[in-house]
Scaffold this motif. Structure first.
Motif, PDB file in Angstrom:
ATOM      1  N   UNK A 341     -17.295 -33.624 -27.383  1.00 47.10           N
ATOM      2  CA  UNK A 341     -16.780 -32.604 -28.487  1.00 47.10           C
ATOM      3  C   UNK A 341     -15.205 -32.399 -28.237  1.00 47.10           C
ATOM      4  N   UNK A 342     -14.684 -31.665 -28.826  1.00 48.08           N
ATOM      5  CA  UNK A 342     -13.294 -31.214 -28.721  1.00 48.08           C
ATOM      6  C   UNK A 342     -12.900 -30.568 -27.257  1.00 48.08           C
ATOM      7  N   UNK A 343     -13.943 -30.061 -26.707  1.00 46.13           N
ATOM      8  CA  UNK A 343     -14.010 -29.458 -25.518  1.00 46.13           C
ATOM      9  C   UNK A 343     -14.263 -30.378 -24.194  1.00 46.13           C
ATOM     10  N   UNK A 344     -14.547 -31.494 -24.773  1.00 46.97           N
ATOM     11  CA  UNK A 344     -14.871 -32.525 -23.567  1.00 46.97           C
ATOM     12  C   UNK A 344     -16.054 -32.619 -23.089  1.00 46.97           C
ATOM     13  N   UNK A 345     -17.130 -31.874 -23.947  1.00 49.07           N
ATOM     14  CA  UNK A 345     -18.630 -31.726 -23.383  1.00 49.07           C
ATOM     15  C   UNK A 345     -19.398 -32.889 -24.421  1.00 49.07           C
ATOM     16  N   UNK A 408     -16.550 -43.558 -20.147  1.00 47.00           N
ATOM     17  CA  UNK A 408     -15.326 -43.636 -19.776  1.00 47.00           C
ATOM     18  C   UNK A 408     -14.810 -42.431 -19.890  1.00 47.00           C
ATOM     19  N   UNK A 409     -14.847 -41.683 -21.284  1.00 45.58           N
ATOM     20  CA  UNK A 409     -14.243 -40.231 -21.614  1.00 45.58           C
ATOM     21  C   UNK A 409     -14.510 -39.201 -20.561  1.00 45.58           C
ATOM     22  N   UNK A 410     -16.033 -39.538 -19.788  1.00 43.48           N
ATOM     23  CA  UNK A 410     -16.530 -38.482 -18.813  1.00 43.48           C
ATOM     24  C   UNK A 410     -16.256 -38.601 -17.421  1.00 43.48           C
TER      25      UNK A 410
END
Length: 677
Positions: A341-345, A408-410
């Protein structure tokens, strides 16, 4: 030999179960055909039944009504209300489900404001007429609505549950000037107090009526065309079944028909095992459902919401006031989409890939990672044995999409990302179960959990561990359990009358007349459907004077009003863990549940399993700490008393049970698998 068939259309899969006197003799599962839902039913029946003429009974459940309301695919609809009350659908109860949210969202009413009309008429609370109905206005309006292409009309006048004369006359007038208009009267759909809920339910019923009737007639034709003689019965949301004609007249009653079947199956297997209280957990391709079984039966509620803006917040959806199996439904299933999500979660659901295109691993055009993709990457699912080998899953595609979109994003490795999706879903469901149980005065940690659905056994033990539950039960044919439950349901229907009175002022002759009227309706309805013996349950909905809501209390004839107050006090204490204020008690609604005999069915799995060792081999599966070599078993070859220690995976054609390290599984005589987490 006669056969009984249950068919359930879900958001991703359509399930089938066939019973004879020896037990479950055939099961089937195929992707739901959303463009023409009855086509998948016909395909399953043709491929599964060698001789359709042997079918003595067919019971069907569907998500059609729910989907039509959520997707707004019903008739073009108008509302006729008492003058001054056309905006009740939009004003609702002026309740804010999030008190401090200044941007609070609510579902759009099914009827836009320009199609809601004030009709000059007024009936008072005692049933007397203050303002006669303006029939000329109704006639002019009806003609204009028909000319403008309106397809259906909901009529909801003040106090029509006490005196329905004005609503009935509106239908007569509209039939004269616009005979093609479908008309629904609140005094017939939901004849009870509370204006907003009554209006919402009446509008919803007629909104989906045309769509539902066309579907049910199509289903009926397809069933007869392939050689099945008896007309289908339709599963109701309250756990009873009805004829096609009744379901077509009251389509809102089949809103939760599929989940109701699963709850009934949980009750039946609980009775076999001597467990009268348990938590039923159903996880399919689109949603997960949780339901409490108490004293051997699913809890039933008359307050339900569709299309909630926030899935766990009452008041954020469209209210429907019909008897429904009391459950909580959350948007996490095998097809639920995982994203950052937008918060990186990491978040999962509530949107789902469904069956079209489905998860990426289905190879049908899906592009976003789902729960099924994660379970495949973790080694819980066999890519070559999905649906018993009828579908081959693309493991490489699942790995790639989870790596690209999540890992990869996390900044984590592939296995951690996939397990994060799996564990996130488990925690979501455990939290929902905790809220649902506690709100009903139950402790979920004290209840065994009955898990089913195509994805339920994959996640069941993880959810149980998060809850602290002592036991998990996975029944045979878990992947089609709602279809199994359909065949345990009697023909049944609910009736209600509002008559508010304090217990001290009760007149049994007046109340008995209300009950007798409802029981007479039940007798006529069920006997017209072929039921010889009809039984009736009487219920009072009671509250302390001054309270806004009531609870259900069984009525014991010949022992009241004293027993009624005692039973109400006990029910109140069980629900709220305290007694109420020192004030009078009143009854708001009187209900009757009319039922036919409960079918006697054998639920033992009687599918050919072959001989030999139940262990099929092993494969690498991920559990916290890394991948481990995990034994894989053929569930159909397990025998009563077999004991399996985790880690292990038990496979059947429609579902897979995952037993993590430290858990132990034993096999019951009825072929259920019992896991101690």
């Amino acid at each position: 030999m006669t056969l009984r068939v249950g068919v359930d259309i879900g958001g991703t899969f359509t399930d089938l179960c066939v019973l004879d006197d020896s037990g479950v003799v055939a099961i089937g599962k195929t992707l739901t055909t959303h463009d023409e839902p009855a086509r998948a039913v016909e395909q399953l029946l043709v491929s599964t039944l060698p001789d359709p003429s042997q079918v003595d009974k067919l019971v069907h459940g569907t998500t059609l009504v729910t989907n039509a309301l959520i997707e707004r695919k019903g008739s073009k609809l108008a509302l006729l209300a008492t003058a001054g009350f056309r905006d009740v659908l939009e004003m609702r109860r002026e309740h804010r489900y999030e008190l401090y949210d200044l941007q609070i969202e609510l579902p759009e009413p099914l009827v836009p404001r320009h199609l809601r009309f004030d009709v000059p008429e007024r009936i008072l609370a005692d049933g007397s007429v203050q303002l006669p109905l303006d029939e000329e206005y109704v006639a002019r309006l009806g003609a204009e609505l028909a000319e403008r292409g309106i397809e259906a009309v909901a009529v909801c006048f003040l106090h029509s549950f006490t005196n329905p004369d004005h609503e009935r006359r509106v239908r007569e007038v509209l039939a004269e000037v616009a005979p093609r208009l479908r008309v629904a009267l609140s005094s017939e759909v939901v004849p009870e107090i509370r204006e907003f809920e009554r209006s919402s339910t009446t509008a919803a019923n007629v909104y989906v009526q045309d769509l539902t009737e066309r579907y049910l007639r199509d289903l009926e034709q397809r069933v007869h065309r392939i050689g099945i003689g008896p007309a289908p019965h339709i599963m109701l949301s309250n756990g009873g079944i009805a004829t096609v004609d009744t379901a077509a007249r009251y389509p809102i009653r089949i809103l939760e028909s599929g989940p109701a079947g699963g709850a009934l199956a949980a009750s039946a297997f609980g009775a076999i095992a001597g467990e009268a209280d348990l938590l039923a957990f159903d996880m399919g391709g689109t949603t997960a459902k949780l339901c409490l079984i108490s004293d051997g039966a699913p809890l039933v509620t008359h307050e339900f919401e569709v299309d909630r803006v926030y899935r766990l917040l009452p008041g954020s959806g469209l209210p429907v006031k019909v008897p429904v199996t009391d459950m909580i439904e959350i948007g996490v299933g095998g097809g639920s989409i995982a994203r950052i999500d937008a918060l990186g979660l990491l978040t999962v659901g509530p949107d789902s890939a469904g069956s079209e295109p489905g998860p990426v691993c289905y190879g049908r055009g899906g592009t976003e990672p789902t729960v099924t993709d994660a379970d495949l990457v973790l080694g819980y699912l066999d890519p070559g044995y999905f649906l018993g080998g009828e579908m081959t899953l693309d493991l490489d595609a699942a790995r790639e999409v989870i790596r690209r979109e999540i890992a990869e994003p996390l900044g984590v490795d592939l296995a951690e990302a996939a397990y994060g999706i799996h564990a996130h879903v488990n925690e979501d469901m455990a939290n929902a179960a905790r809220v649902h149980a506690v709100e009903r005065g139950k402790d979920p940690a004290r209840l065994p959990m009955f898990t089913f659905g195509g994805a339920g056994p994959v996640h069941g033990v993880g959810v149980a561990r998060a809850l602290g539950a002592r036991q998990v039960v996975a029944p045979p044919a878990a992947g089609v359990m709602s279809a199994v439950g359909f065949l345990t349901a009697p023909l049944a229907f609910d009736f209600v009358r509002t008559s508010r009175v304090s217990v001290e002022e009760l007149s049994w002759s007046e109340v008995d007349a209300l009950f007798a009227e409802m029981e007479r309706e039940g007798e006529e309805l069920l006997k017209a459907s072929g039921v010889d013996v009809v039984t009736h349950s009487r219920i009072a909905e009671m509250r302390y004077a001054g309270q806004g809501y009531e609870i259900r209390v069984p009525v014991k004839q010949g022992e009241w009003p004293a027993s009624l107050v005692v039973d109400f006090t006990e029910a109140y204490r069980e629900l709220y863990r305290r007694t109420g204020p020192d004030v009078g008690v009143e009854v708001l609604n009187w209900r009757v549940v009319s039922s036919g005999p409960v079918p006697k069915v054998n639920l033992r799995l009687n599918v050919e399993a072959g001989t030999g060792d139940a262990r099929k081999g092993s494969r690498q599966a991920y559990f916290p700490g890394g991948f481990v070599d995990t034994a894989v078993y053929d569930r159909y070859r397990l025998r009563d008393g077999d004991r399996i220690e985790g880690p292990a995976i038990l496979e059947e054609r429609e579902s897979t049970l995952v037993i993590p390290p430290g858990a132990v599984c034993t096999v019951r005589a009825d072929a259920s698998l019992v896991v101690t987490p």
